[in-house]
Design an enzyme around this catalytic site. Structure first.
Site, PDB file in Angstrom:
ATOM      1  N   HIS B  61       6.016 -45.412 -24.769  1.00 54.32           N
ATOM      2  CA  HIS B  61       5.074 -45.151 -25.859  1.00 54.32           C
ATOM      3  C   HIS B  61       3.887 -46.083 -25.655  1.00 54.32           C
ATOM      4  O   HIS B  61       3.854 -46.837 -24.679  1.00 54.32           O
ATOM      5  CB  HIS B  61       5.757 -45.340 -27.220  1.00 54.32           C
ATOM      6  CG  HIS B  61       6.190 -46.749 -27.513  1.00 54.32           C
ATOM      7  ND1 HIS B  61       7.042 -47.450 -26.681  1.00 54.32           N
ATOM      8  CD2 HIS B  61       5.895 -47.602 -28.538  1.00 54.32           C
ATOM      9  CE1 HIS B  61       7.252 -48.657 -27.193  1.00 54.32           C
ATOM     10  NE2 HIS B  61       6.560 -48.773 -28.309  1.00 54.32           N
ATOM     11  N   HIS B  63       2.509 -48.582 -27.744  1.00 52.81           N
ATOM     12  CA  HIS B  63       2.302 -49.872 -28.402  1.00 52.81           C
ATOM     13  C   HIS B  63       1.889 -50.863 -27.321  1.00 52.81           C
ATOM     14  O   HIS B  63       2.334 -50.773 -26.169  1.00 52.81           O
ATOM     15  CB  HIS B  63       3.568 -50.314 -29.130  1.00 52.81           C
ATOM     16  CG  HIS B  63       3.737 -49.652 -30.472  1.00 52.81           C
ATOM     17  ND1 HIS B  63       4.961 -49.469 -31.073  1.00 52.81           N
ATOM     18  CD2 HIS B  63       2.809 -49.130 -31.325  1.00 52.81           C
ATOM     19  CE1 HIS B  63       4.779 -48.869 -32.247  1.00 52.81           C
ATOM     20  NE2 HIS B  63       3.490 -48.634 -32.416  1.00 52.81           N
ATOM     21  N   ASP B  65       2.476 -53.825 -26.367  1.00 57.24           N
ATOM     22  CA  ASP B  65       3.385 -54.612 -25.525  1.00 57.24           C
ATOM     23  C   ASP B  65       4.012 -53.776 -24.417  1.00 57.24           C
ATOM     24  O   ASP B  65       4.700 -54.317 -23.541  1.00 57.24           O
ATOM     25  CB  ASP B  65       4.466 -55.326 -26.376  1.00 57.24           C
ATOM     26  CG  ASP B  65       5.212 -54.396 -27.317  1.00 57.24           C
ATOM     27  OD1 ASP B  65       4.649 -53.354 -27.713  1.00 57.24           O
ATOM     28  OD2 ASP B  65       6.373 -54.711 -27.670  1.00 57.24           O
ATOM     29  N   HIS B  66       3.756 -52.474 -24.406  1.00 51.30           N
ATOM     30  CA  HIS B  66       4.304 -51.606 -23.359  1.00 51.30           C
ATOM     31  C   HIS B  66       3.235 -51.078 -22.400  1.00 51.30           C
ATOM     32  O   HIS B  66       3.569 -50.465 -21.396  1.00 51.30           O
ATOM     33  CB  HIS B  66       5.070 -50.438 -23.996  1.00 51.30           C
ATOM     34  CG  HIS B  66       6.285 -50.910 -24.727  1.00 51.30           C
ATOM     35  ND1 HIS B  66       7.553 -50.818 -24.211  1.00 51.30           N
ATOM     36  CD2 HIS B  66       6.415 -51.548 -25.919  1.00 51.30           C
ATOM     37  CE1 HIS B  66       8.416 -51.357 -25.068  1.00 51.30           C
ATOM     38  NE2 HIS B  66       7.749 -51.801 -26.105  1.00 51.30           N
ATOM     39  N   HIS B 138      11.316 -43.764 -32.939  1.00 50.23           N
ATOM     40  CA  HIS B 138      10.537 -44.975 -33.222  1.00 50.23           C
ATOM     41  C   HIS B 138       9.462 -44.628 -34.249  1.00 50.23           C
ATOM     42  O   HIS B 138       9.387 -43.484 -34.708  1.00 50.23           O
ATOM     43  CB  HIS B 138       9.930 -45.494 -31.909  1.00 50.23           C
ATOM     44  CG  HIS B 138       9.386 -46.894 -31.983  1.00 50.23           C
ATOM     45  ND1 HIS B 138      10.011 -47.914 -32.659  1.00 50.23           N
ATOM     46  CD2 HIS B 138       8.259 -47.451 -31.454  1.00 50.23           C
ATOM     47  CE1 HIS B 138       9.303 -49.024 -32.529  1.00 50.23           C
ATOM     48  NE2 HIS B 138       8.232 -48.767 -31.814  1.00 50.23           N
ATOM     49  N   ASP B 206      12.653 -49.502 -28.099  1.00 49.46           N
ATOM     50  CA  ASP B 206      11.833 -49.156 -29.260  1.00 49.46           C
ATOM     51  C   ASP B 206      12.330 -47.864 -29.906  1.00 49.46           C
ATOM     52  O   ASP B 206      11.628 -46.863 -29.993  1.00 49.46           O
ATOM     53  CB  ASP B 206      10.349 -49.072 -28.884  1.00 49.46           C
ATOM     54  CG  ASP B 206       9.786 -50.443 -28.542  1.00 49.46           C
ATOM     55  OD1 ASP B 206      10.393 -51.120 -27.699  1.00 49.46           O
ATOM     56  OD2 ASP B 206       8.769 -50.844 -29.119  1.00 49.46           O
ATOM     57  N   HIS B 265      14.061 -56.284 -24.474  1.00 47.27           N
ATOM     58  CA  HIS B 265      13.161 -56.204 -25.631  1.00 47.27           C
ATOM     59  C   HIS B 265      13.656 -57.062 -26.792  1.00 47.27           C
ATOM     60  O   HIS B 265      13.779 -56.607 -27.934  1.00 47.27           O
ATOM     61  CB  HIS B 265      12.994 -54.738 -26.081  1.00 47.27           C
ATOM     62  CG  HIS B 265      11.705 -54.495 -26.825  1.00 47.27           C
ATOM     63  ND1 HIS B 265      11.546 -54.781 -28.153  1.00 47.27           N
ATOM     64  CD2 HIS B 265      10.530 -53.978 -26.421  1.00 47.27           C
ATOM     65  CE1 HIS B 265      10.327 -54.448 -28.543  1.00 47.27           C
ATOM     66  NE2 HIS B 265       9.680 -53.971 -27.506  1.00 47.27           N
TER      67      HIS B 265
END
Lengths: 304, 304
Positions: B61, B63, B65-66, B138, B206, B265
């Site tokens: 996805h 976000h 941090d990814h 998520h 997530d 994570h």
């Protein structure tokens, strides 16, 4: 005391033992970050500082190694529940670049104030910092920075007494206020001595040498300058990509005579820039070839 | 042999000793990267691997941090003078997000091929990898991944001899070709034994626990799953932010019975997730609570 930390010293690409070039300075509770490449927020934590009090981010330009860490830092500030506005300053295109990067950090609990430079030189004050952005010579529009902390003169007790000013008014005059006493107006200059030497630093990276850089760096406490290429034979690359060799930067320092000169923004191929230090000190003896995390507390001349 | 490295194990924010969650797998010269947060390219270098042969990037996805490390990685691949196309796959919005981030890496010497998922489940082949993206649960559209390396049956020498096939044709049949011999067509299934067990892994982060994840992870060689929260009392946060507690993930593993189960994570507040390992193994004994860089070479059952 002006606290200075060179968070990273790498150019182009982050390495396991070398963060991308960024500088953080702290004075009287206010914090400025210059540039924010991938991993800069990690380098701040390694130093043991918090990103939370950063109130100003200055960008030299928008090549990825100088700005790729911004969306992550913005989110981290948001996760710290920051509410105070953040000022972000940089060359033309700032808002367009930051807005695009914010596709992955769209919602923040604080306001961003943008300052986009319209002129080759811009000067403004942010808290106690007097900041000057000056254009340098890179492949894209790029700016160097001079940061000054000014220091006013001493309060002239004798002069205040001569004027018949009562003690409770002294502090207000010292803090720059105009006061009234028995029908007469008194301004700070009537009781303050001449301004003393403050603190100053110049930071410039991603540029060919310029006269403007020498002028700005003259007599500063600290001159931080890129030294992308270590070896003499890299002259052609330095010219082609509009960077500097360490020797070119040293020659600028020799003219500007700062109290200290630090290198940064080493090429990833330059794995041991320290090897050149001895030779460079023959050009200017105040040179240091630092690693990530290099720090100094700059103090006023008469400060303990 | 399928080489697997969990490059980072952190959620939300990169830490000095914990990179953001990302996985890299290598098989027969082809490399897949799943997710690319800020610093992932540094984690690849720490592992001693090169980003150069990455031919596929899968996003769970968008976000930050990814995906915040993507523009830097794209530039690094360009600086390696990559010319082969790079395939980037992810949920809807992929092209919009990547195009926005590429404001700081606009010019690349290679083509990017986008694959944006239209369905809750998508299956395709990339080199030797059989990839399945499946939607998880998520706050935003997010996918888990199953990666399979298939293994065909053994070549039946006796059967080939019975059919009167000369030796030079055997290899072509083994490689899936149909061959003609003395006017008769021979297909691989006529000489190949039953397909043997291949290699498989599932990666999901997530998400809340789902039946689909359990189904995909069933009997895999390696099940990698988020374990954002370590303590039981974090149940409410896990539900609210649509993540999992380590216990919830362990209960999925106990149903799916993979050969190994790794966590990833971790919340930045979960500074020592290893402390929960012993307790979690009571739920499923093949559990490991790894740190960054955790690696394994998955081998076929009859491989030396």
């Amino acid at each position: 005391m002006l606290e200075v930390c060179l968070l990273g010293t790498g150019g182009m690409v982050p390495l396991p033992k070398r963060h991308l070039t960024a500088l953080m300075v702290r004075y009287n509770g206010s914090n400025i970050l210059i540039d924010c490449g991938e991993g800069t927020q990690v380098a701040i934590k390694k130093k043991g500082w918090s990103p939370y009090p950063i109130d100003t981010i200055l960008f030299t330009h928008y090549h990825a190694d100088h700005i790729s860490g911004l969306p992550g830092l913005l989110l981290t500030l948001g996760n710290c529940d920051r509410r105070e506005p953040l000022m972000i300053c940089g060359p033309r295109g700032l808002r367009r670049v930051v807005d695009a990067l914010r596709i992955i950090s769209p919602q923040l609990p604080y306001e961003i104030i943008y300052k986009e430079y319209a002129e080759p030189m811009e000067t403004w004050q942010r808290n106690d910092f007097h900041i000057r952005a000056f254009r340098v010579n890179h492949r894209v529009e790029c700016y160097g920075y001079r940061i000054d902390i000014r220091r006013q003169g001493r309060f002239q007790v004798e002069r205040a007494k001569e004027l018949g000013l009562p003690c409770p008014l002294w502090g207000r005059l010292q803090h720059g206020e105009t006061v009234e006493h028995e029908g007469t107006m008194y301004t700070p200059d009537m009781v303050m001595g001449e301004a003393r030497r403050g603190l100053s630093l110049v930071y410039c990276t991603d540029t060919r040498p310029t006269d403007r850089i020498v002028e700005e760096a003259t007599d500063t406490d600290l001159f931080i300058c890129e030294g992308m290429y270590g070896e003499g034979e890299k002259d052609q690359n330095a010219k082609r990509y509009k960077h500097m060799t360490m020797e070119e930067a040293a020659r600028m320092a020799a003219k500007a005579k700062p109290r200290r000169m630090w290198y940064t923004h080493y090429s990833p191929a330059n794995m041991n820039p320290k090897q050149y230090e001895k030779g460079l000190r023959k050009i200017y003896d105040k040179i240091e070839v630092p690693k990530d995390g290099k720090s100094i507390d700059l103090k006023f001349d008469d400060e303990a």
